[in-house]
Design a protein around this motif. Structure first.
Motif, mmCIF file in Angstrom:
data_model
loop_
_atom_site.group_PDB
_atom_site.id
_atom_site.type_symbol
_atom_site.label_atom_id
_atom_site.label_comp_id
_atom_site.label_asym_id
_atom_site.label_seq_id
_atom_site.Cartn_x
_atom_site.Cartn_y
_atom_site.Cartn_z
ATOM 1 N N ALA A 91 0.858 -1.185 0.000
ATOM 2 C CA ALA A 91 0.000 0.000 0.000
ATOM 3 C C ALA A 91 0.891 1.231 0.000
ATOM 4 C CB ALA A 91 -0.904 -0.001 1.233
ATOM 5 N N SER A 92 0.275 2.374 -0.240
ATOM 6 C CA SER A 92 1.005 3.627 -0.084
ATOM 7 C C SER A 92 1.440 3.760 1.369
ATOM 8 C CB SER A 92 0.120 4.814 -0.468
ATOM 9 O OG SER A 92 -0.252 4.744 -1.830
ATOM 10 N N LEU A 93 2.474 4.532 1.594
ATOM 11 C CA LEU A 93 2.923 4.780 2.957
ATOM 12 C C LEU A 93 1.839 5.527 3.737
ATOM 13 C CD1 LEU A 93 6.583 5.865 2.182
ATOM 14 C CD2 LEU A 93 5.874 3.758 3.327
ATOM 15 N N ARG A 135 0.113 15.047 4.320
ATOM 16 C CA ARG A 135 -0.095 14.293 3.086
ATOM 17 C C ARG A 135 0.603 12.938 3.187
ATOM 18 N NH1 ARG A 135 4.245 16.209 -1.460
ATOM 19 N NH2 ARG A 135 3.939 14.020 -1.993
ATOM 20 N N ILE A 136 0.490 12.146 2.109
ATOM 21 C CA ILE A 136 1.311 10.956 1.923
ATOM 22 C C ILE A 136 2.535 11.385 1.112
ATOM 23 C CG2 ILE A 136 1.448 8.663 0.887
ATOM 24 C CD1 ILE A 136 -1.611 8.485 1.179
ATOM 25 N N ALA A 137 3.692 10.887 1.468
ATOM 26 C CA ALA A 137 4.916 11.231 0.742
ATOM 27 C C ALA A 137 5.744 9.985 0.525
ATOM 28 C CB ALA A 137 5.724 12.276 1.521
ATOM 29 N N THR A 138 6.205 9.794 -0.703
ATOM 30 C CA THR A 138 7.079 8.672 -1.020
ATOM 31 C C THR A 138 8.264 9.160 -1.845
ATOM 32 O OG1 THR A 138 7.204 6.457 -2.010
ATOM 33 C CG2 THR A 138 5.795 8.051 -3.106
ATOM 34 N N THR A 139 9.449 8.783 -1.443
ATOM 35 C CA THR A 139 10.654 9.190 -2.147
ATOM 36 C C THR A 139 10.769 8.437 -3.468
ATOM 37 O OG1 THR A 139 11.766 9.616 -0.042
ATOM 38 C CG2 THR A 139 13.164 9.362 -1.988
ATOM 39 N N VAL A 140 11.170 9.158 -4.507
ATOM 40 C CA VAL A 140 11.362 8.548 -5.821
ATOM 41 C C VAL A 140 12.793 8.010 -5.937
ATOM 42 C CG1 VAL A 140 11.420 8.953 -8.315
ATOM 43 C CG2 VAL A 140 9.675 10.064 -6.899
ATOM 44 N N GLY A 141 12.892 6.772 -6.386
ATOM 45 C CA GLY A 141 14.179 6.176 -6.709
ATOM 46 C C GLY A 141 14.165 5.731 -8.157
ATOM 47 N N PRO A 170 4.747 5.039 -19.165
ATOM 48 C CA PRO A 170 3.385 4.956 -18.611
ATOM 49 C C PRO A 170 2.502 3.914 -19.274
ATOM 50 C CG PRO A 170 4.036 7.246 -18.842
ATOM 51 C CD PRO A 170 5.124 6.430 -19.488
ATOM 52 N N GLU A 171 2.584 3.762 -20.592
ATOM 53 C CA GLU A 171 1.685 2.844 -21.290
ATOM 54 C C GLU A 171 1.872 1.390 -20.848
ATOM 55 O OE1 GLU A 171 3.839 1.861 -25.475
ATOM 56 O OE2 GLU A 171 3.394 3.980 -25.124
ATOM 57 N N LEU A 172 3.040 1.048 -20.322
ATOM 58 C CA LEU A 172 3.296 -0.332 -19.916
ATOM 59 C C LEU A 172 2.502 -0.729 -18.681
ATOM 60 C CD1 LEU A 172 7.146 -0.677 -20.495
ATOM 61 C CD2 LEU A 172 5.250 -1.115 -22.065
ATOM 62 N N TYR A 173 2.039 0.255 -17.922
ATOM 63 C CA TYR A 173 1.261 -0.052 -16.721
ATOM 64 C C TYR A 173 -0.133 -0.573 -17.050
ATOM 65 C CZ TYR A 173 4.847 1.957 -13.743
ATOM 66 O OH TYR A 173 6.032 2.196 -13.086
ATOM 67 N N LEU A 216 1.809 2.767 -9.620
ATOM 68 C CA LEU A 216 1.519 3.899 -10.500
ATOM 69 C C LEU A 216 0.800 5.007 -9.738
ATOM 70 C CD1 LEU A 216 1.578 5.126 -13.323
ATOM 71 C CD2 LEU A 216 -0.587 3.952 -13.803
ATOM 72 N N ASN A 217 -0.201 4.639 -8.942
ATOM 73 C CA ASN A 217 -0.943 5.633 -8.181
ATOM 74 C C ASN A 217 -0.039 6.357 -7.188
ATOM 75 O OD1 ASN A 217 -3.615 6.799 -7.168
ATOM 76 N ND2 ASN A 217 -2.812 5.858 -5.301
ATOM 77 N N THR A 218 0.848 5.605 -6.533
ATOM 78 C CA THR A 218 1.764 6.202 -5.566
ATOM 79 C C THR A 218 2.726 7.156 -6.256
ATOM 80 O OG1 THR A 218 1.628 4.260 -4.128
ATOM 81 C CG2 THR A 218 3.541 5.688 -3.848
ATOM 82 N N TYR A 219 3.262 6.728 -7.379
ATOM 83 C CA TYR A 219 4.200 7.587 -8.105
ATOM 84 C C TYR A 219 3.517 8.872 -8.557
ATOM 85 C CZ TYR A 219 7.115 9.448 -11.812
ATOM 86 O OH TYR A 219 7.845 10.289 -12.596
ATOM 87 N N ARG A 220 2.331 8.756 -9.110
ATOM 88 C CA ARG A 220 1.673 9.928 -9.669
ATOM 89 C C ARG A 220 1.205 10.921 -8.605
ATOM 90 N NH1 ARG A 220 -1.823 7.329 -14.719
ATOM 91 N NH2 ARG A 220 -0.199 7.675 -16.302
ATOM 92 N N ASN A 221 0.777 10.415 -7.456
ATOM 93 C CA ASN A 221 0.120 11.270 -6.475
ATOM 94 C C ASN A 221 0.953 11.614 -5.245
ATOM 95 O OD1 ASN A 221 -2.412 11.352 -7.930
ATOM 96 N ND2 ASN A 221 -2.714 9.234 -7.276
ATOM 97 N N ASP A 222 1.925 10.783 -4.901
ATOM 98 C CA ASP A 222 2.585 10.946 -3.601
ATOM 99 C C ASP A 222 4.085 11.191 -3.692
ATOM 100 O OD1 ASP A 222 0.056 10.271 -2.530
ATOM 101 O OD2 ASP A 222 0.551 8.137 -2.602
ATOM 102 N N LYS A 223 4.639 11.271 -4.885
ATOM 103 C CA LYS A 223 6.102 11.325 -5.017
ATOM 104 C C LYS A 223 6.687 12.613 -4.460
ATOM 105 C CE LYS A 223 5.855 12.890 -9.864
ATOM 106 N NZ LYS A 223 4.399 12.704 -9.994
#
Length: 479
Positions: A318-320, A326-332, A375-378, A394-401
């Motif tokens: 799940a998302s953090l 907010r929710i925050a996730t570091t991008v790697g 993106p299309e590969l998702y 995908l949802n986490t990357y788009r909304n919480d990065k």
């Protein structure tokens, strides 16, 4: 490393690469690899070879996993079949600090090989001066396939320095079987809920005989791992992303509250040794079935890496959890770049394009996991059937990065991150109160970056100046 007979014959004119150089010490590795590459470059590159005889050198650092190594060898063999260009793989040191140091040493020395470098998402600005602009070598339509934010991250001073091949985000792993057993229908939505659920499940499992069971494991070592985790805590609480609008944002009550909360976990719902954990340390406890929750990267749940006591029907991701803001996730993530010193830039760019193109990413993900940068590969039906977690990623990357401030700081980022994770680690290890650590950190980061030097409410002193001198001399980077 596995070679085909053809590869061995084709490369017989050049010295074989030495046995895993990553096993030697940091200075020994740099000295050995520099000497080897200079000799190899002179022996094998005295004149430009015809295309059919070109052998590229790729240097890469990834999980030391047999499945991945075998898959990568197959990819390189396929590239040779398609182009006639052979590829030699140069092993990298195991540690990320050593890896970046090796990359910088090679590039800054003007080494003709390697031709292609794998680079972490935070490295383009650090290595910028010695990488080629891929916009002159890669068709625009291929570049446009990738997430635009990743392309922007890899662009420095208008030059695209690396093409992305993998995106990663921090996620929460949780035991679905244990949540059901203790009456929880959903994973924790907030950090407070995580504390509550982890405390209850930990107590219950220990009462059932699992004396070494913990509620929550994560990466707390004094390294880039802590930078990633603490950035998530800080931003989720509303403390800012370290640097925002040319201002250092660490010494504030929200960041202080976030660090104090994390420090409470150590020895309560998290092992005392969590302050020494990196990604694989946390993962090993998780896969052994000794934790209810884990923070780790998305790549940790894919492919054949899931093994041990935990089966796929016993966990989910799940998302953090959300903080007060907010929710925050570091991008790697990772990308591939071409050295500006390569004698074969066009052929090297062909290898980069191959390693990053859609079908290569799909085949790699099916075998060893990861998250695509296209993106299309998702929405690929086969991929969704194989990896039902893609929608969460995908949802986490788009909304919480949230991005580490490597693009804003360039070569100064290693010193900035080192100062940040050392200060955070002092709080987690109980060596300093959060308020004291953050006040000193604010001063250090302002001196490193040259930003907001006269900001009100900050404190300076001789300790901050001496720390900066130390960081400038020893700054290094982990990923």
């Amino acid at each position: 490393m596995r070679h085909t007979d053809d590869e061995s014959a084709a490369n017989s004119s050049c010295s074989e690469f030495p046995e895993p150089l990553q096993k030697v010490g940091r200075r020994s590795f740099l000295a050995s690899i520099a000497a080897f590459l200079l000799v190899a470059g002179q022996a094998c590159r005295r004149s430009v070879q015809p295309l059919a005889e070109v052998t590229l050198v790729l240097i890469d650092q990834t999980w030391l996993d047999r499945t991945f190594q075998e898959r990568r060898n197959l990819e390189l063999e396929q590239f040779t079949k398609e182009t006639g260009i052979r590829v030699k793989l140069l092993p990298a040191p195991e540690g990320a600090v050593e890896t970046l140091d090796a990359w910088r040493s090679l590039l800054e020395s003007g080494a003709k090989i390697p031709d292609v470098y794998a680079v972490d998402v935070i490295w383009p600005g650090i290595l910028a001066e010695n990488l080629l602009d891929l916009r002159t070598l890669v068709p625009a339509q291929e570049i446009a396939r990738h997430f635009p934010e990743l392309i922007a991250n890899n662009t420095v001073n208008g030059k695209l320095l690396a093409l992305p091949c993998l995106v990663d985000v921090g996620l929460l792993f949780y035991r679905t079987d244990l949540l059901r057993h203790y009456g929880y229908r959903t994973p924790p939505q907030t950090w407070q809920e995580l504390e509550t659920m982890a405390t209850r499940i930990q107590a219950g499992e220990r009462a059932r005989g699992q004396k070494d069971f913990w509620g929550f494991v994560w990466e707390g070592a004094s390294s880039e791992a802590v930078t990633c985790n603490a950035l998530e805590w800080q931003v989720s609480e509303g403390g800012g992303p370290i640097i925002e609008n040319n201002t250092v944002t660490v010494d504030n009550p929200k960041t202080r509250r976030a660090l104090e909360r994390a420090a409470r976990w150590v020895g309560t719902i998290s092992p005392p040794g969590v302050v020494t954990y990196k990604e694989w340390d946390a993962y090993n406890i998780w896969q052994a079935g000794q934790a209810a929750f884990m923070r780790n990267w998305a790549t940790s749940h894919f492919g054949e890496l899931i093994q041990g006591s935990i089966t796929k029907d016993q966990f989910d991701i799940a998302s953090l959890p959300r903080g007060r803001a907010r929710i925050a996730t570091t991008v790697g993530g990772r990308a591939y770049a071409v050295s500006r010193h390569s004698l074969y830039p066009r052929e090297a760019s062909m290898l980069v394009r191959f390693l990053c193109r859609p079908d290569t990413q799909l085949n790699r993900i099916r075998k060893i996991g990861g998250s695509p940068t296209i993106p299309e590969l998702y929405s690929d039906p086969g991929m969704l059937a194989t990896n039902p977690y893609f929608s969460t990623v995908l949802n986490t990357y788009r909304n919480d990065k949230v991005w580490r401030p490597s693009k804003e700081t360039g070569k100064r980022y290693p010193a900035l991150s080192r100062a940040y994770f050392m200060a955070v680690h002092e709080v987690l290890a109980g060596k300093k109160p959060a308020a004291t650590a953050l006040a000193y950190l604010q001063t250090e980061l302002m001196q490193i970056t040259g930003l907001n030097a006269s900001a009100p409410g900050t404190r300076s002193g001789s300790r901050g100046k001496s720390a900066i001198l130390r960081l400038r001399c020893t700054g290094s980077m982990v990923s």
